[in-house]
Design a protein around this motif. Sequence first.
Motif, PDB file in Angstrom:
ATOM      1  N   ALA A 293       0.833  -1.211   0.000  1.00  0.00           N
ATOM      2  CA  ALA A 293       0.000   0.000   0.000  1.00  0.00           C
ATOM      3  C   ALA A 293       0.865   1.258   0.000  1.00  0.00           C
ATOM      4  CB  ALA A 293      -0.927  -0.008   1.215  1.00  0.00           C
ATOM      5  N   VAL A 294       2.009   1.185   0.666  1.00  0.00           N
ATOM      6  CA  VAL A 294       2.949   2.319   0.633  1.00  0.00           C
ATOM      7  C   VAL A 294       3.550   2.455  -0.760  1.00  0.00           C
ATOM      8  CG1 VAL A 294       5.120   3.222   1.557  1.00  0.00           C
ATOM      9  CG2 VAL A 294       3.481   2.115   3.095  1.00  0.00           C
ATOM     10  N   LYS A 295       3.917   1.316  -1.344  1.00  0.00           N
ATOM     11  CA  LYS A 295       4.547   1.307  -2.663  1.00  0.00           C
ATOM     12  C   LYS A 295       3.647   1.927  -3.727  1.00  0.00           C
ATOM     13  CE  LYS A 295       6.405  -1.904  -6.113  1.00  0.00           C
ATOM     14  NZ  LYS A 295       6.657  -3.346  -6.436  1.00  0.00           N
ATOM     15  N   VAL A 296       2.346   1.640  -3.662  1.00  0.00           N
ATOM     16  CA  VAL A 296       1.416   2.179  -4.668  1.00  0.00           C
ATOM     17  C   VAL A 296       0.827   3.524  -4.220  1.00  0.00           C
ATOM     18  CG1 VAL A 296       0.868  -0.109  -5.570  1.00  0.00           C
ATOM     19  CG2 VAL A 296      -0.554   0.862  -3.740  1.00  0.00           C
ATOM     20  N   GLU A 297       1.364   4.059  -3.138  1.00  0.00           N
ATOM     21  CA  GLU A 297       1.018   5.393  -2.635  1.00  0.00           C
ATOM     22  C   GLU A 297      -0.411   5.488  -2.105  1.00  0.00           C
ATOM     23  OE1 GLU A 297       2.064   8.283  -5.586  1.00  0.00           O
ATOM     24  OE2 GLU A 297       4.191   7.803  -5.493  1.00  0.00           O
ATOM     25  N   TYR A 298      -0.922   4.347  -1.575  1.00  0.00           N
ATOM     26  CA  TYR A 298      -2.185   4.389  -0.859  1.00  0.00           C
ATOM     27  C   TYR A 298      -1.964   4.825   0.594  1.00  0.00           C
ATOM     28  CZ  TYR A 298      -4.661   1.901  -4.617  1.00  0.00           C
ATOM     29  OH  TYR A 298      -5.238   1.535  -5.812  1.00  0.00           O
ATOM     30  N   LEU A 299      -0.758   4.551   1.104  1.00  0.00           N
ATOM     31  CA  LEU A 299      -0.387   4.934   2.469  1.00  0.00           C
ATOM     32  C   LEU A 299       0.960   5.646   2.455  1.00  0.00           C
ATOM     33  CD1 LEU A 299      -1.240   1.755   4.621  1.00  0.00           C
ATOM     34  CD2 LEU A 299      -2.501   3.920   4.564  1.00  0.00           C
ATOM     35  N   PRO A 300       1.174   6.601   3.350  1.00  0.00           N
ATOM     36  CA  PRO A 300       2.469   7.293   3.409  1.00  0.00           C
ATOM     37  C   PRO A 300       3.555   6.442   4.071  1.00  0.00           C
ATOM     38  CG  PRO A 300       1.007   8.142   5.101  1.00  0.00           C
ATOM     39  CD  PRO A 300       0.185   7.222   4.266  1.00  0.00           C
ATOM     40  N   GLU A 301       3.185   5.513   4.966  1.00  0.00           N
ATOM     41  CA  GLU A 301       4.152   4.657   5.650  1.00  0.00           C
ATOM     42  C   GLU A 301       3.437   3.401   6.136  1.00  0.00           C
ATOM     43  OE1 GLU A 301       5.703   6.797   8.938  1.00  0.00           O
ATOM     44  OE2 GLU A 301       3.750   7.127   9.883  1.00  0.00           O
ATOM     45  N   ASN A 302       4.235   2.397   6.462  1.00  0.00           N
ATOM     46  CA  ASN A 302       3.688   1.116   6.900  1.00  0.00           C
ATOM     47  C   ASN A 302       3.536   1.111   8.419  1.00  0.00           C
ATOM     48  OD1 ASN A 302       3.076  -1.516   7.556  1.00  0.00           O
ATOM     49  ND2 ASN A 302       4.720  -2.439   6.355  1.00  0.00           N
ATOM     50  N   PRO A 303       2.315   1.108   8.935  1.00  0.00           N
ATOM     51  CA  PRO A 303       2.117   1.138  10.384  1.00  0.00           C
ATOM     52  C   PRO A 303       2.617  -0.132  11.076  1.00  0.00           C
ATOM     53  CG  PRO A 303       0.027   0.745   9.268  1.00  0.00           C
ATOM     54  CD  PRO A 303       1.018   1.105   8.208  1.00  0.00           C
TER      55      PRO A 303
END
Length: 369
Positions: A98-108
């Motif tokens: 999700a971070v890689k595809v820019e859905y999230l800014p960082e991995n929680p």
Amino acid sequence: MSQDNSGGSGGEIALEDAKDEFLREQKGNYSSNLKYNLKKWLDEWIDGRHEETLADVTPLTMRHYANYLERRSRGDTGIAESSARTYYNYVSAFLSWAVKVEYLPENPAEKERAKDPLPNGDTSSSEQQFWQPEQRAALTDYVDERAREAIAADGTDAFEEVRDRALIYVLAYTGVRGSEVLADARHDDRNGLRWDDVYLENGMIEVFGKSQDPNEEVGLTGQTIEPLRRLRTLIDPPAESWPVFPSRHPPSLYDRIDESEYDRPEGNPWEFCLENSIEPPSMSTSGARTLLKRLSKEAEVPGLDFEDGEYLTLHGARRGVGETLYKEHGAQRAQRTLRHADPKTTSEMYSHIEASELGEDNTAVFENE
């Protein structure tokens, strides 16, 4: 849980939709493990909570999940500590995507405060259980004598003792995984070894392997042939599709009788299944663990602290086979027998042997100083 994307961008995408998109991009055997574990995470753990979108998954969410896995890893009936970390890592891989595809800014999931509750998982090979030769001998000698006495007393009614002996021998001498010959409630495809997958004349069985190959070949040692042959003779399965190691758990047998649309018998449900060719369920990995706890104590297996709840484990049998082969015939034989795809796995599992042998060799180097 909502299944619909709210229409927003980035982290507002629904978890279910993000999961489906992520899985479409995965390939190979790894993808099936991801699919199974992410489904359990969403359907069994997330369900009923407040997280519906990717943005709802915070470090605190993942800390709660880590705590849940840590609790599951406690005690004899829980999951292994390594499994707890593996399950967490599957979810983390999803969030990293999700971070890689820019859905999230960082991995929680990668925040230290999120991962901190996870069990250590740094157990060295020397601290894991391996069935030692004297332990293997004590258990197999016991189930041999137990089966002989039962046959002498009960004849063809000595089913459980004969079944247990065959199972112990297969575990003790082949290096097979428990979930490859027994039913595993976590995987529908793992429903136990069947007689049509047993080739006694050729000395092999076919199992649903970790590689997801349903016909992975496992060699049978000479020690296993006669216990399996005696079990087959005693059961005389009405069909080759019957499980090799059936369960006689009454509620499970009654369920099979109900499914076959017979009236429930007043007598023995096992005998009723045999008489009416109703296929029984396979013994489960959970059932085998309970059996191993009991047999370990009854056989007075050396090197176990029964007061502390120790017993010979399913995976300890597999490690023990590999350890003996590694010592006697080297890493390649152990790797081939255990069917490790990566030689590094075998090397890491038996690193304690290499360290011990190096220590002995190096002792001779310094003796003449």
